[in-house]
Write a protein that holds these residues in place. Structure first.
Motif, PDB file in Angstrom:
ATOM      1  N   MET A  80       0.830  -1.208   0.000  1.00 31.60           N
ATOM      2  CA  MET A  80       0.000   0.000   0.000  1.00 31.60           C
ATOM      3  C   MET A  80       0.863   1.256   0.000  1.00 31.60           C
ATOM      4  O   MET A  80       0.592   2.222  -0.719  1.00 31.60           O
ATOM      5  CB  MET A  80      -0.944  -0.004   1.203  1.00 31.60           C
ATOM      6  N   ASP A  81       1.910   1.247   0.810  1.00 27.60           N
ATOM      7  CA  ASP A  81       2.799   2.407   0.884  1.00 27.60           C
ATOM      8  C   ASP A  81       3.517   2.661  -0.437  1.00 27.60           C
ATOM      9  O   ASP A  81       3.886   3.802  -0.740  1.00 27.60           O
ATOM     10  CB  ASP A  81       3.842   2.205   1.989  1.00 27.60           C
ATOM     11  N   THR A  82       3.723   1.602  -1.215  1.00 23.64           N
ATOM     12  CA  THR A  82       4.432   1.738  -2.499  1.00 23.64           C
ATOM     13  C   THR A  82       3.460   1.722  -3.680  1.00 23.64           C
ATOM     14  O   THR A  82       3.856   1.461  -4.811  1.00 23.64           O
ATOM     15  CB  THR A  82       5.478   0.616  -2.660  1.00 23.64           C
ATOM     16  N   ARG A  83       2.182   1.985  -3.396  1.00 22.95           N
ATOM     17  CA  ARG A  83       1.155   2.134  -4.433  1.00 22.95           C
ATOM     18  C   ARG A  83       0.963   0.870  -5.280  1.00 22.95           C
ATOM     19  O   ARG A  83       0.744   0.940  -6.482  1.00 22.95           O
ATOM     20  CB  ARG A  83       1.479   3.336  -5.346  1.00 22.95           C
ATOM     21  N   ARG A  84       1.037  -0.278  -4.631  1.00 21.19           N
ATOM     22  CA  ARG A  84       0.757  -1.543  -5.322  1.00 21.19           C
ATOM     23  C   ARG A  84      -0.535  -2.107  -4.733  1.00 21.19           C
ATOM     24  O   ARG A  84      -0.562  -3.131  -4.075  1.00 21.19           O
ATOM     25  CB  ARG A  84       1.949  -2.493  -5.148  1.00 21.19           C
ATOM     26  N   ALA A  85      -1.617  -1.372  -4.992  1.00 21.23           N
ATOM     27  CA  ALA A  85      -2.891  -1.632  -4.326  1.00 21.23           C
ATOM     28  C   ALA A  85      -3.454  -3.014  -4.635  1.00 21.23           C
ATOM     29  O   ALA A  85      -4.004  -3.665  -3.754  1.00 21.23           O
ATOM     30  CB  ALA A  85      -3.906  -0.553  -4.704  1.00 21.23           C
ATOM     31  N   MET A  86      -3.356  -3.466  -5.870  1.00 18.94           N
ATOM     32  CA  MET A  86      -3.926  -4.771  -6.215  1.00 18.94           C
ATOM     33  C   MET A  86      -3.233  -5.900  -5.476  1.00 18.94           C
ATOM     34  O   MET A  86      -3.876  -6.844  -5.005  1.00 18.94           O
ATOM     35  CB  MET A  86      -3.847  -4.995  -7.728  1.00 18.94           C
ATOM     36  N   GLU A  87      -1.906  -5.805  -5.361  1.00 16.55           N
ATOM     37  CA  GLU A  87      -1.170  -6.839  -4.629  1.00 16.55           C
ATOM     38  C   GLU A  87      -1.527  -6.790  -3.141  1.00 16.55           C
ATOM     39  O   GLU A  87      -1.662  -7.834  -2.496  1.00 16.55           O
ATOM     40  CB  GLU A  87       0.339  -6.641  -4.839  1.00 16.55           C
ATOM     41  N   ALA A  88      -1.681  -5.577  -2.612  1.00 19.88           N
ATOM     42  CA  ALA A  88      -2.094  -5.434  -1.217  1.00 19.88           C
ATOM     43  C   ALA A  88      -3.486  -6.021  -1.008  1.00 19.88           C
ATOM     44  O   ALA A  88      -3.738  -6.729  -0.036  1.00 19.88           O
ATOM     45  CB  ALA A  88      -2.072  -3.950  -0.823  1.00 19.88           C
ATOM     46  N   PHE A  89      -4.390  -5.726  -1.929  1.00 19.64           N
ATOM     47  CA  PHE A  89      -5.757  -6.218  -1.838  1.00 19.64           C
ATOM     48  C   PHE A  89      -5.795  -7.741  -1.769  1.00 19.64           C
ATOM     49  O   PHE A  89      -6.494  -8.319  -0.928  1.00 19.64           O
ATOM     50  CB  PHE A  89      -6.566  -5.730  -3.034  1.00 19.64           C
ATOM     51  N   ARG A  90      -5.045  -8.399  -2.632  1.00 15.41           N
ATOM     52  CA  ARG A  90      -5.023  -9.875  -2.643  1.00 15.41           C
ATOM     53  C   ARG A  90      -4.523 -10.426  -1.308  1.00 15.41           C
ATOM     54  O   ARG A  90      -5.060 -11.416  -0.794  1.00 15.41           O
ATOM     55  CB  ARG A  90      -4.160 -10.379  -3.797  1.00 15.41           C
ATOM     56  N   LEU A  91      -3.500  -9.776  -0.753  1.00 12.48           N
ATOM     57  CA  LEU A  91      -2.953 -10.262   0.516  1.00 12.48           C
ATOM     58  C   LEU A  91      -3.932 -10.065   1.675  1.00 12.48           C
ATOM     59  O   LEU A  91      -4.126 -10.963   2.493  1.00 12.48           O
ATOM     60  CB  LEU A  91      -1.636  -9.539   0.830  1.00 12.48           C
TER      61      LEU A  91
END
Length: 203
Positions: A80-91
């Protein structure tokens, strides 16, 4: 002739001293505030490299233990801090599947749902976060904001905001809640306002 030369000399000397003073002032300003106010590219590169190394480390840990919820949440926060929202969402989604009562994962998942306009799903995740960890009262504030700004349920929003304030939250969050209460109450006093109870309920 000598008088003319003398005046030119005075003018040249005056201009020279103006330039010297200007350069001295500019140098002083740069020394005091200039360089320190600008981020250093080398420091930024070092931080980025450290973040990427941490991501690699956490991803490797998840390969060894794919059901390590705490590692998922930590890595999700970094994504989330590095603007990788989709990867964060999956986790976060995987984390709450494995541990539905994980307040941190539920709250972060709710925030992502809220960002993409999935307000019902956001409300559900915020509710689960609060039920799992009642002292995490920011979930109440977030729910209230969704009810007031996106669901048209001002009465429900006010109920949650007052419950939130009763829990002695942080000063900054108190200010946000009080501003929202004032905004809702002002809207309710406006002529032609329809009672929020008649505007439908969330699904």
């Amino acid at each position: 002739m000598s008088v003319s030369v003398s005046r030119r000399e005075v003018a040249v000397l005056g201009f020279f001293w103006v330039m010297v003073v200007s350069i001295a002032v500019m140098t002083l300003v740069n020394l005091v505030g200039g360089p320190a106010a600008k981020p250093q590219p080398q420091a930024q590169a070092t931080n980025a490299a450290g973040t990427e190394a941490r991501i690699v480390q956490l991803e490797a840990r998840l390969k060894v233990d794919p059901e390590d919820v705490e590692t998922m949440v930590t890595l999700g926060d970094i994504y989330m801090d590095t603007r990788r929202a989709m990867e964060a969402f999956r986790l976060f989604q995987r984390a709450v599947e494995l541990e539905p009562g994980h307040a941190h994962a539920q709250n972060d998942l709710a925030g992502l749902y809220q960002q993409i306009g999935q307000y019902d799903k956001a409300l559900e995740s915020y509710r689960r976060a609060y039920e799992s960890q009642p002292e995490h009262s920011a979930s109440l504030l977030n729910m209230a904001l969704i009810y007031s700004r996106h669901k048209g349920e001002d009465a429900k929003a006010l109920e949650l905001l007052r419950k939130f304030l009763a829990g002695n939250p942080e000063a900054q969050l108190i200010a946000t809640a009080e501003r929202e209460i004032a905004r809702i109450e002002q809207g309710m006093r406006e002529p032609g306002n329809v009672s929020s109870n008649a505007q439908g309920t969330s699904h």
